[in-house]
Write a protein that holds these residues in place. Structure first.
Motif, PDB file in Angstrom:
ATOM      1  N   LEU A 157       0.638  -1.241   0.130  1.00  0.00           N
ATOM      2  CA  LEU A 157      -0.231   0.034   0.517  1.00  0.00           C
ATOM      3  C   LEU A 157       0.515   1.318  -0.370  1.00  0.00           C
ATOM      4  CD1 LEU A 157      -2.698  -1.140   2.417  1.00  0.00           C
ATOM      5  CD2 LEU A 157      -2.883  -0.569   0.734  1.00  0.00           C
ATOM      6  N   THR A 161       1.442   4.202  -2.783  1.00  0.00           N
ATOM      7  CA  THR A 161       0.786   5.614  -2.497  1.00  0.00           C
ATOM      8  C   THR A 161       1.654   6.319  -3.179  1.00  0.00           C
ATOM      9  OG1 THR A 161      -1.086   4.543  -1.350  1.00  0.00           O
ATOM     10  CG2 THR A 161      -0.040   7.096  -0.764  1.00  0.00           C
ATOM     11  N   SER A 196      -5.796   1.702  -1.043  1.00  0.00           N
ATOM     12  CA  SER A 196      -7.006   1.284  -0.012  1.00  0.00           C
ATOM     13  C   SER A 196      -8.251   1.151  -0.543  1.00  0.00           C
ATOM     14  CB  SER A 196      -6.370   1.665   1.100  1.00  0.00           C
ATOM     15  OG  SER A 196      -7.326   3.371   1.400  1.00  0.00           O
ATOM     16  N   ARG A 199      -7.483  -1.587  -3.070  1.00  0.00           N
ATOM     17  CA  ARG A 199      -7.168  -2.770  -2.746  1.00  0.00           C
ATOM     18  C   ARG A 199      -8.857  -3.765  -1.643  1.00  0.00           C
ATOM     19  NH1 ARG A 199      -3.458  -3.221  -5.124  1.00  0.00           N
ATOM     20  NH2 ARG A 199      -1.522  -3.103  -5.325  1.00  0.00           N
ATOM     21  N   TYR A 200      -9.629  -2.440  -1.078  1.00  0.00           N
ATOM     22  CA  TYR A 200     -10.595  -3.558  -0.640  1.00  0.00           C
ATOM     23  C   TYR A 200     -11.613  -3.813  -1.747  1.00  0.00           C
ATOM     24  CZ  TYR A 200     -15.612  -3.302   2.245  1.00  0.00           C
ATOM     25  OH  TYR A 200     -16.391  -3.079   2.890  1.00  0.00           O
ATOM     26  N   TYR A 220      -5.063  -9.502   3.706  1.00  0.00           N
ATOM     27  CA  TYR A 220      -5.892  -8.797   4.203  1.00  0.00           C
ATOM     28  C   TYR A 220      -7.376  -8.918   4.143  1.00  0.00           C
ATOM     29  CZ  TYR A 220      -2.254  -5.703   2.543  1.00  0.00           C
ATOM     30  OH  TYR A 220      -1.062  -4.600   2.410  1.00  0.00           O
ATOM     31  N   LEU A 225      -8.843  -2.988   5.338  1.00  0.00           N
ATOM     32  CA  LEU A 225      -8.979  -2.515   4.536  1.00  0.00           C
ATOM     33  C   LEU A 225      -9.754  -1.430   4.262  1.00  0.00           C
ATOM     34  CD1 LEU A 225      -8.048  -4.989   1.754  1.00  0.00           C
ATOM     35  CD2 LEU A 225      -6.555  -3.037   2.578  1.00  0.00           C
ATOM     36  N   VAL A 228      -8.187   1.076   6.699  1.00  0.00           N
ATOM     37  CA  VAL A 228      -7.592   2.638   6.181  1.00  0.00           C
ATOM     38  C   VAL A 228      -7.722   3.146   5.038  1.00  0.00           C
ATOM     39  CG1 VAL A 228      -5.324   1.933   4.428  1.00  0.00           C
ATOM     40  CG2 VAL A 228      -5.611   0.387   5.895  1.00  0.00           C
ATOM     41  N   TRP A 229      -9.029   3.197   4.434  1.00  0.00           N
ATOM     42  CA  TRP A 229      -9.064   3.876   3.591  1.00  0.00           C
ATOM     43  C   TRP A 229      -9.901   5.007   4.453  1.00  0.00           C
ATOM     44  CZ3 TRP A 229     -14.419   4.913   3.308  1.00  0.00           C
ATOM     45  CH2 TRP A 229     -15.210   3.607   2.946  1.00  0.00           C
TER      46      TRP A 229
END
Length: 313
Positions: A157, A161, A196, A199-200, A220, A225, A228-229
């Motif tokens: 991540l 980023t 994120s 990814r989620y 994960y 996730l 995180v977002w």
């Protein structure tokens, strides 16, 4: 043909079908033209500093955009070559030119190396040493990601980023524009929010499939996730609001406090994007940004307000 060869190589009919597209179109598709919109971030720092008006700036940013696009294309080519076997197990990614046999592995690696070398050399000659160093750092980091770092929790991540953050920084570096702390905080955490959320969405869509193409997704949890977002979105909003409130009111006789008013549009944009993240449909950020009309309208309103704030209108 052995069983192993059958797994690693596409079938003859698949190769014939893929070859019909041609090598050059295959290379172009592998370079991901739809992803090039991300490289418009090279204009972020000059825009934030209100220095987009001159012809010199426009030409320099166009050059930086081309150089960064070449570097990003190099990474995509190497990434698809490294992931060719795994991509063949994916219902969609199996159509990628390298995985389908349209672009041979040696060609993908060779073209990627040429683009990477050319972009760094071009930055050194046509921009400045620091721009070339930043582009080199991007390439090294992204290539390390393709080979190893994408298999390490959290680090993957952070690397993706940072790639977005470097895009936003390089325009300022090329034009010798100082980068403010608020710019770096908002851009960095805004990028983490989108990464994120992507990814989620991938984790939600691949649930129950065993993570065949991105094994890290099985490590994960969707809850992590989501955390995180949500955290990244909150920090990005906070950083932007602190920038907007820093002036305290209207500046230099401006008709309205555009900086403060732009917070509304910025927060609405984050909330609108979060709708897609929450549904697990933010797996292709460029599609969300380009195809959602309400988000596009909010973005244009924010851009207008931000522009007036920077110009002190």
């Amino acid at each position: 043909m052995t069983e192993r060869t059958a797994v690693l190589e596409p079938s003859r009919p698949a190769r014939r079908a893929a070859g019909a597209g041609g090598l050059l179109p295959g290379l172009l598709r592998t370079a991901r033209p739809r992803q090039w919109v991300k490289n418009l971030l090279v204009a972020a720092a000059p825009a934030a500093a209100g220095q987009l008006g001159s012809r010199h700036t426009a030409l320099q940013l166009a050059l930086v955009f081309v150089l960064f696009t070449a570097a990003a294309a190099a990474v995509y080519l190497v990434n698809d070559a490294v992931d060719a076997e795994a991509d063949r197990a994916h219902p969609v990614k199996c159509r990628r030119p390298v995985a389908a046999g349209e672009v041979p592995l040696p060609v993908a690696y060779g073209t990627g190396a040429t683009l990477a070398t050319g972009s760094v050399a071009g930055a050194a000659v046509l921009c400045n040493t620091l721009t070339a160093a930043l582009l080199t750092a991007y390439l090294v980091m992204q290539l390390a990601y393709c080979v190893r770092l994408k298999h390490i929790l959290v680090v993957d991540l952070a690397v993706v980023t940072t790639g977005f953050l470097l895009r936003a920084m390089i325009g300022g570096i090329a034009l010798a524009i100082p980068l403010s702390r608020w710019f770096l905080i908002t851009t960095g955490f805004g990028a983490l929010f989108m990464v994120s959320a992507k990814r989620y969405s991938e984790a939600v869509q691949m649930a129950g499939r065993g993570g065949a193409t991105r094994a890290l997704l099985t490590e994960y949890t969707t809850g992590y996730l989501r955390f995180v977002w949500q955290l990244a979105a909150g920090v990005a909003v906070l950083g932007y609001c602190l920038w907007a409130l820093e002036s305290g009111g209207t500046a230099n006789g401006s008709l309205l406090p555009w900086r403060q008013l732009s917070m509304i549009a910025f927060i609405l944009a984050v909330l609108r994007y979060a709708v897609f993240a929450d549904r697990g449909t933010a797996g292709a950020p460029e599609d969300v940004v380009l195809r959602d009309r309400p988000l596009a309208v909010i973005g244009l309103v924010w851009l207008a307000m931000y522009g007036m704030a920077v110009a002190d209108l």
